[in-house]
Design a protein around this motif. Sequence first.
Motif, short mmCIF file in Angstrom:
data_model
loop_
_atom_site.label_atom_id
_atom_site.label_comp_id
_atom_site.label_asym_id
_atom_site.label_seq_id
_atom_site.Cartn_x
_atom_site.Cartn_y
_atom_site.Cartn_z
N TRP A 37 1.82 54.27 47.86
CA TRP A 37 2.87 54.15 46.78
C TRP A 37 2.83 55.30 46.04
O TRP A 37 1.90 55.99 45.66
CB TRP A 37 2.68 52.96 45.96
CG TRP A 37 3.07 51.41 46.71
CD1 TRP A 37 1.83 50.84 47.37
CD2 TRP A 37 4.02 50.86 47.05
NE1 TRP A 37 2.54 49.61 47.83
CE2 TRP A 37 3.96 49.78 47.95
CE3 TRP A 37 5.40 51.09 46.61
CZ2 TRP A 37 4.93 48.81 48.13
CZ3 TRP A 37 6.32 50.42 47.04
CH2 TRP A 37 6.05 49.20 47.54
N ARG A 38 4.10 55.55 45.56
CA ARG A 38 4.19 56.75 44.50
C ARG A 38 4.94 55.95 43.17
O ARG A 38 5.98 55.53 43.26
CB ARG A 38 5.21 57.72 44.84
CG ARG A 38 5.46 58.77 44.01
CD ARG A 38 6.40 60.19 44.69
NE ARG A 38 7.53 59.52 44.84
CZ ARG A 38 8.53 60.44 44.94
NH1 ARG A 38 8.41 61.84 44.99
NH2 ARG A 38 10.00 60.05 45.01
N ILE A 39 3.88 56.19 42.17
CA ILE A 39 4.47 55.40 41.06
C ILE A 39 5.34 56.64 40.18
O ILE A 39 4.90 57.50 39.68
CB ILE A 39 3.13 55.08 40.13
CG1 ILE A 39 2.49 54.14 40.86
CG2 ILE A 39 3.55 54.54 38.65
CD1 ILE A 39 1.26 53.81 40.03
N CYS A 40 6.76 56.11 40.18
CA CYS A 40 7.66 57.19 39.41
C CYS A 40 7.95 56.54 38.14
O CYS A 40 8.22 55.51 37.64
CB CYS A 40 8.99 56.89 40.28
SG CYS A 40 8.79 57.35 41.93
N ALA A 46 16.16 60.86 45.07
CA ALA A 46 16.30 60.09 46.32
C ALA A 46 14.99 58.96 46.36
O ALA A 46 14.46 59.08 46.96
CB ALA A 46 16.45 60.52 47.51
N PRO A 47 15.34 57.69 45.89
CA PRO A 47 14.29 56.67 45.87
C PRO A 47 13.88 56.27 46.87
O PRO A 47 15.00 56.04 48.02
CB PRO A 47 14.84 55.54 45.01
CG PRO A 47 15.92 56.17 44.07
CD PRO A 47 16.42 57.19 44.53
N GLY A 48 12.75 56.20 47.64
CA GLY A 48 12.56 55.68 48.95
C GLY A 48 11.63 54.23 48.77
O GLY A 48 11.34 53.83 47.83
N PHE A 63 21.66 51.23 37.49
CA PHE A 63 21.96 52.15 38.76
C PHE A 63 21.03 51.90 39.93
O PHE A 63 20.15 50.88 39.67
CB PHE A 63 21.40 53.59 38.11
CG PHE A 63 20.15 53.51 37.48
CD1 PHE A 63 18.99 53.80 38.00
CD2 PHE A 63 20.29 53.58 36.07
CE1 PHE A 63 17.94 53.67 37.39
CE2 PHE A 63 19.18 53.61 35.16
CZ PHE A 63 17.83 53.75 36.09
N SER A 64 21.38 52.28 40.96
CA SER A 64 20.84 51.85 42.19
C SER A 64 19.52 52.56 42.43
O SER A 64 19.24 53.88 42.15
CB SER A 64 21.59 52.23 43.48
OG SER A 64 21.06 52.04 44.53
N VAL A 65 18.52 51.71 42.82
CA VAL A 65 17.23 52.31 43.07
C VAL A 65 17.01 52.35 44.44
O VAL A 65 15.53 52.64 45.04
CB VAL A 65 16.16 51.28 42.39
CG1 VAL A 65 16.40 51.44 40.80
CG2 VAL A 65 15.87 49.84 42.84
N GLY A 66 17.83 52.00 45.18
CA GLY A 66 17.68 52.16 46.80
C GLY A 66 16.73 50.95 47.15
O GLY A 66 16.90 49.90 46.80
N GLU A 67 15.85 51.68 48.10
CA GLU A 67 14.96 50.67 48.74
C GLU A 67 13.61 50.78 47.83
O GLU A 67 12.59 50.08 48.24
CB GLU A 67 14.56 51.13 50.07
CG GLU A 67 15.63 50.90 51.00
CD GLU A 67 15.32 51.46 52.48
OE1 GLU A 67 14.28 52.08 52.75
OE2 GLU A 67 16.01 51.03 53.55
N ALA A 68 13.65 51.24 46.77
CA ALA A 68 12.48 51.23 45.72
C ALA A 68 12.14 49.87 45.29
O ALA A 68 13.04 49.20 45.06
CB ALA A 68 12.51 52.49 44.80
N ALA A 69 10.83 49.75 44.83
CA ALA A 69 10.63 48.80 43.99
C ALA A 69 10.66 49.13 42.35
O ALA A 69 10.44 50.20 42.40
CB ALA A 69 9.04 48.27 44.55
N VAL A 70 10.47 48.16 41.77
CA VAL A 70 10.84 48.31 40.37
C VAL A 70 9.73 47.55 39.41
O VAL A 70 9.57 46.29 39.80
CB VAL A 70 12.25 48.07 39.89
CG1 VAL A 70 12.46 48.17 38.10
CG2 VAL A 70 13.21 49.04 40.55
#
Length: 367
Positions: A37-40, A46-48, A63-70
């Motif tokens: 995991w990368r903690i942003c 480009a969220p992965g 806004f869209s976070v794509g496939e990322a978790a939040v």
Amino acid sequence: MSLLGREVFWPPADELTEVAEKIRARLGEWPAASTRWRICLTMPDAPGAQDLIVFTEPRSENFSVGEAAVIEAYGGRAVFNRADACYALEGEWSDNWLDALAAFLDCNFDPHDALVLAMAWRSGDEQKDDAWPTDFATFPRVADLPLAPESAFPSCPDALGLYPVLPAAEWVERVLDLDVCTAQLRRKTTDVADLKQEIERSVAAGRKHQAQLFINDHWREAIDAGAYGVHLGQEDVEVSDLNAIVRAGLRLGLSTHGYYEMLRALHFRPSYLALGAVFPTTTKVMPTKPQGLARLQRYVALLKGRVPLVAIGGIDGKVLPDVLSTGVGSAAVVRAVTEAPDTETAVSALRQTFASLNAEKNSEIGR
């Protein structure tokens, strides 16, 4: 085990990574993380799927976070969202909870369980030889749950001992005849008449032997038959009438598969918690990867004395001594009994393992 030299935080944050590594060094040996995991801390370009985006204040816009978790963590509340899953927690946390989160993710815990541990972490714990969170008072509470039953479920023995999970009333009768004191009927059928008959027959066997006989899932039929208790999965809690079960005087056991589910289950004040699956099992499809002995030992350290605990999942005679060495008071077995060449011999050996452990404990107390 080193976190240095790889991207743990975004934007790159050497100081956070160094603290995370200090914490990680005090947590012991764990399997390598299956997801890096990368903690942003800010929104990546480009969220992965391996990004965990953290918001520490309300979002100013959607806004869209794509496939990322939040994770949204502010105001005493932390919510983890990924795809269709949402885990909400309430409590306090230390200033370096993000460093702790990185460390627990590196220990191969799923993000919602790593978040529980990070919230339970306290600054300075990295100075301890064993820095694992074990003070229940620091752990968060699971939020957004339905009301707990009117009263706690009746208690059951702290150490339920050998706990066979059996497919039919015939098996229940056979095993209870061998002086087993706790058992569960897990009857998989859509035949209403068969289910009623099997439960009534199993409950009768339980009464005959004054045993703790639990019925898996079918709480209405268990109430009608006057069973000792019911065992439910996490997914069953919100669709079962827990007040009806407690009013009928039945005990309740709940399945759990990690820290978050343990905290969630405790909200409902059950009679015991099942911790699993400890090892790989073929008896049912599991929602999580096997927990292993190291995790089981940590769960027991946190919860022992608070609620009776049952280890479950892939347990047989070979691993039973190791399971019991964690301090858990009971172990559920399935194939170790139902697929044994000789049922009586298998049950006798399993019971002897429990007896030997109890003798050792009594000997230590008497010294």
